[in-house]
Motif scaffolding. Sequence first.
Motif, PDB file in Angstrom:
ATOM      1  N   PHE A 129       3.370  -5.956 -18.120  1.00  0.00           N
ATOM      2  CA  PHE A 129       2.960  -4.812 -17.293  1.00  0.00           C
ATOM      3  C   PHE A 129       3.257  -5.026 -15.810  1.00  0.00           C
ATOM      4  CE2 PHE A 129      -0.485  -2.897 -14.679  1.00  0.00           C
ATOM      5  CZ  PHE A 129      -0.140  -1.568 -14.846  1.00  0.00           C
ATOM      6  N   ILE A 130       2.740  -6.093 -15.225  1.00  0.00           N
ATOM      7  CA  ILE A 130       2.933  -6.327 -13.792  1.00  0.00           C
ATOM      8  C   ILE A 130       4.407  -6.566 -13.484  1.00  0.00           C
ATOM      9  CG2 ILE A 130       2.336  -7.773 -11.824  1.00  0.00           C
ATOM     10  CD1 ILE A 130       0.050  -6.093 -12.754  1.00  0.00           C
ATOM     11  N   GLY A 131       5.090  -7.254 -14.379  1.00  0.00           N
ATOM     12  CA  GLY A 131       6.521  -7.484 -14.167  1.00  0.00           C
ATOM     13  C   GLY A 131       7.307  -6.189 -14.119  1.00  0.00           C
ATOM     14  N   ARG A 132       6.960  -5.252 -14.999  1.00  0.00           N
ATOM     15  CA  ARG A 132       7.635  -3.952 -14.985  1.00  0.00           C
ATOM     16  C   ARG A 132       7.357  -3.205 -13.686  1.00  0.00           C
ATOM     17  NH1 ARG A 132       5.703  -2.403 -21.149  1.00  0.00           N
ATOM     18  NH2 ARG A 132       7.279  -3.648 -22.253  1.00  0.00           N
ATOM     19  N   VAL A 133       6.116  -3.309 -13.200  1.00  0.00           N
ATOM     20  CA  VAL A 133       5.772  -2.672 -11.929  1.00  0.00           C
ATOM     21  C   VAL A 133       6.618  -3.248 -10.799  1.00  0.00           C
ATOM     22  CG1 VAL A 133       3.960  -2.368 -10.205  1.00  0.00           C
ATOM     23  CG2 VAL A 133       3.421  -2.090 -12.629  1.00  0.00           C
ATOM     24  N   LEU A 134       6.764  -4.575 -10.793  1.00  0.00           N
ATOM     25  CA  LEU A 134       7.544  -5.213  -9.737  1.00  0.00           C
ATOM     26  C   LEU A 134       9.004  -4.777  -9.775  1.00  0.00           C
ATOM     27  CD1 LEU A 134       6.157  -8.866  -9.772  1.00  0.00           C
ATOM     28  CD2 LEU A 134       5.472  -6.953  -8.343  1.00  0.00           C
ATOM     29  N   VAL A 135       9.562  -4.725 -10.967  1.00  0.00           N
ATOM     30  CA  VAL A 135      10.957  -4.279 -11.105  1.00  0.00           C
ATOM     31  C   VAL A 135      11.112  -2.857 -10.572  1.00  0.00           C
ATOM     32  CG1 VAL A 135      12.787  -3.696 -12.746  1.00  0.00           C
ATOM     33  CG2 VAL A 135      11.458  -5.787 -13.056  1.00  0.00           C
ATOM     34  N   GLY A 136      10.203  -1.969 -11.001  1.00  0.00           N
ATOM     35  CA  GLY A 136      10.268  -0.587 -10.544  1.00  0.00           C
ATOM     36  C   GLY A 136      10.047  -0.459  -9.054  1.00  0.00           C
ATOM     37  N   VAL A 138      10.567  -2.700  -6.602  1.00  0.00           N
ATOM     38  CA  VAL A 138      11.714  -3.186  -5.828  1.00  0.00           C
ATOM     39  C   VAL A 138      12.883  -2.210  -5.936  1.00  0.00           C
ATOM     40  CG1 VAL A 138      13.422  -5.021  -5.613  1.00  0.00           C
ATOM     41  CG2 VAL A 138      11.028  -5.601  -6.005  1.00  0.00           C
ATOM     42  N   GLY A 139      13.081  -1.637  -7.135  1.00  0.00           N
ATOM     43  CA  GLY A 139      14.168  -0.678  -7.310  1.00  0.00           C
ATOM     44  C   GLY A 139      13.984   0.567  -6.463  1.00  0.00           C
ATOM     45  N   VAL A 140      12.791   1.168  -6.532  1.00  0.00           N
ATOM     46  CA  VAL A 140      12.513   2.388  -5.757  1.00  0.00           C
ATOM     47  C   VAL A 140      12.556   2.093  -4.261  1.00  0.00           C
ATOM     48  CG1 VAL A 140      10.767   4.129  -5.234  1.00  0.00           C
ATOM     49  CG2 VAL A 140      11.174   3.452  -7.603  1.00  0.00           C
ATOM     50  N   GLN A 141      11.952   0.981  -3.865  1.00  0.00           N
ATOM     51  CA  GLN A 141      11.930   0.622  -2.455  1.00  0.00           C
ATOM     52  C   GLN A 141      13.322   0.357  -1.909  1.00  0.00           C
ATOM     53  OE1 GLN A 141      10.292   0.721   0.177  1.00  0.00           O
ATOM     54  NE2 GLN A 141      11.717  -0.537   1.389  1.00  0.00           N
ATOM     55  N   VAL A 183       7.116  -6.111   1.523  1.00  0.00           N
ATOM     56  CA  VAL A 183       6.642  -6.439   0.175  1.00  0.00           C
ATOM     57  C   VAL A 183       7.819  -6.692  -0.771  1.00  0.00           C
ATOM     58  CG1 VAL A 183       5.356  -5.573  -1.822  1.00  0.00           C
ATOM     59  CG2 VAL A 183       4.490  -5.163   0.487  1.00  0.00           C
ATOM     60  N   ALA A 184       8.847  -5.844  -0.675  1.00  0.00           N
ATOM     61  CA  ALA A 184      10.021  -6.033  -1.534  1.00  0.00           C
ATOM     62  C   ALA A 184      10.708  -7.367  -1.245  1.00  0.00           C
ATOM     63  CB  ALA A 184      11.001  -4.875  -1.335  1.00  0.00           C
ATOM     64  N   ILE A 185      10.813  -7.726   0.023  1.00  0.00           N
ATOM     65  CA  ILE A 185      11.432  -9.014   0.392  1.00  0.00           C
ATOM     66  C   ILE A 185      10.626 -10.177  -0.163  1.00  0.00           C
ATOM     67  CG2 ILE A 185      11.973 -10.535   2.342  1.00  0.00           C
ATOM     68  CD1 ILE A 185      12.542  -7.959   3.969  1.00  0.00           C
ATOM     69  N   LEU A 186       9.308 -10.110  -0.049  1.00  0.00           N
ATOM     70  CA  LEU A 186       8.450 -11.183  -0.557  1.00  0.00           C
ATOM     71  C   LEU A 186       8.596 -11.338  -2.063  1.00  0.00           C
ATOM     72  CD1 LEU A 186       5.224 -10.451   1.528  1.00  0.00           C
ATOM     73  CD2 LEU A 186       6.864 -12.317   1.883  1.00  0.00           C
TER      74      LEU A 186
END
Length: 423
Positions: A129-136, A138-141, A183-186
């Motif tokens: 779940f959290i991994g999918r959120v991170l992928v999404g 970073v992609g949107v950002q 946040v995306a960079i981190l």
Amino acid sequence: MKTALTTVPGIIGQPDQCEPKTSVIIMSWMWVAILACVPIYRLEISSLSSRIPDLISLLLIACMAFGHFKSSALVAKWRFAVVCIPLAALFSGVNSNLNASILVAIKFVVLLWFSPMVFSFYRNAIPPFIGRVLVGFVGVQTLSAVAGLLQLAGIPILGMVANSGRANGLAGHPNVLGLMCVVAILICLGVKADGKHRIIRFFLATINAAALVGTGSISSMIAMGVSLVVLVVSLRAASKFIFTVLILGVISLVIAALAGVDSNVLLSPVESRVQEVTGESDGVASFDIRQRTYDFALESISEDPFSGVGLDGANQGTFNGVTVVHNYLLRAWYQGGIFMIISFSLISLVLITHVIRSLIAARNAVAASVVVAVLTFGLTSAFYEQQQYWFLLMLALVSFDYIGDELQDSQERANDERIVRTR
């Protein structure tokens, strides 16, 4: 890409023993979509509906009603902090609009009490779940960052252009874009990856670094510097990160040049913003304006440190009736009185405690650095009730919660092994 971002240490929860229900899977994907779109939250509100925050709150309530929550996700300090918010509404509402203050308090309670429990539930029920959120996310950002770079080149994106020479991206404001870039960079720098995934995350971090510079957001750049130190210390990789940051700076300028953005144009938002802050551009210093809001709030607090002027927006303005206090702790005290500052202070204490533990244990670097970035940003910005900022902290809180689960599981396994060996 998915593999690269779903291996963040301390992010992915332990899988449950049984297969999750279909309703749980569907609801988890709904939250993945919502949280992945946090970078364009303001665009959604302006383009789709101003009721989106209310709809998200209703979804949190629905998740609780369906039993999609984990009550152990909240510590006692956090619960007490949330309980203080309705008290703040009651005492501060007498100076404003009582019903409006209570409504703001209800939204705060739903956000701060329900979201950690709901996210913790889905993290445990759906391991990725959290991994999918991170992928999404970073992609949107990254798409928003690219839009910001194009805006600096004079190309309107969805009718949006640069704001006084500062990139807006799809975030709706340079400061918001700046924080989301941080946040995306981190995330990109903190994940474990090798091979092509390492190249991808490096490329994404570079784009966001270029956009961060293009926002000219001093608050975001300060947050980037402080949070990067936390990330480096947590990962125990100082020399590697210094080299990485230098390379990121060079490649950011190269990418900007390839996109048609002159290096002077890319750096001009920072220069012009510094001039605005110091008052060199028009004689009115942005720093002085913020200082006046602080002085106004402190004077109001000194006259009545208990009540506050009201949680709602009726009296949130300071010396000119419009500009709000650009410090989340001071604003909490100014608007909500003693109970609101107690609430925000306890919440900050819980998060900072997790950060300190992560620094000592050299674990969960991404979550720790994100918390520091958001809180640092909040010290010089209008951070208050905005869901997009709080969701970043709630996801980090859920990630910290996992560290305790993992340590407990490992200790239990070690004890079991000792018992077996002694038999």
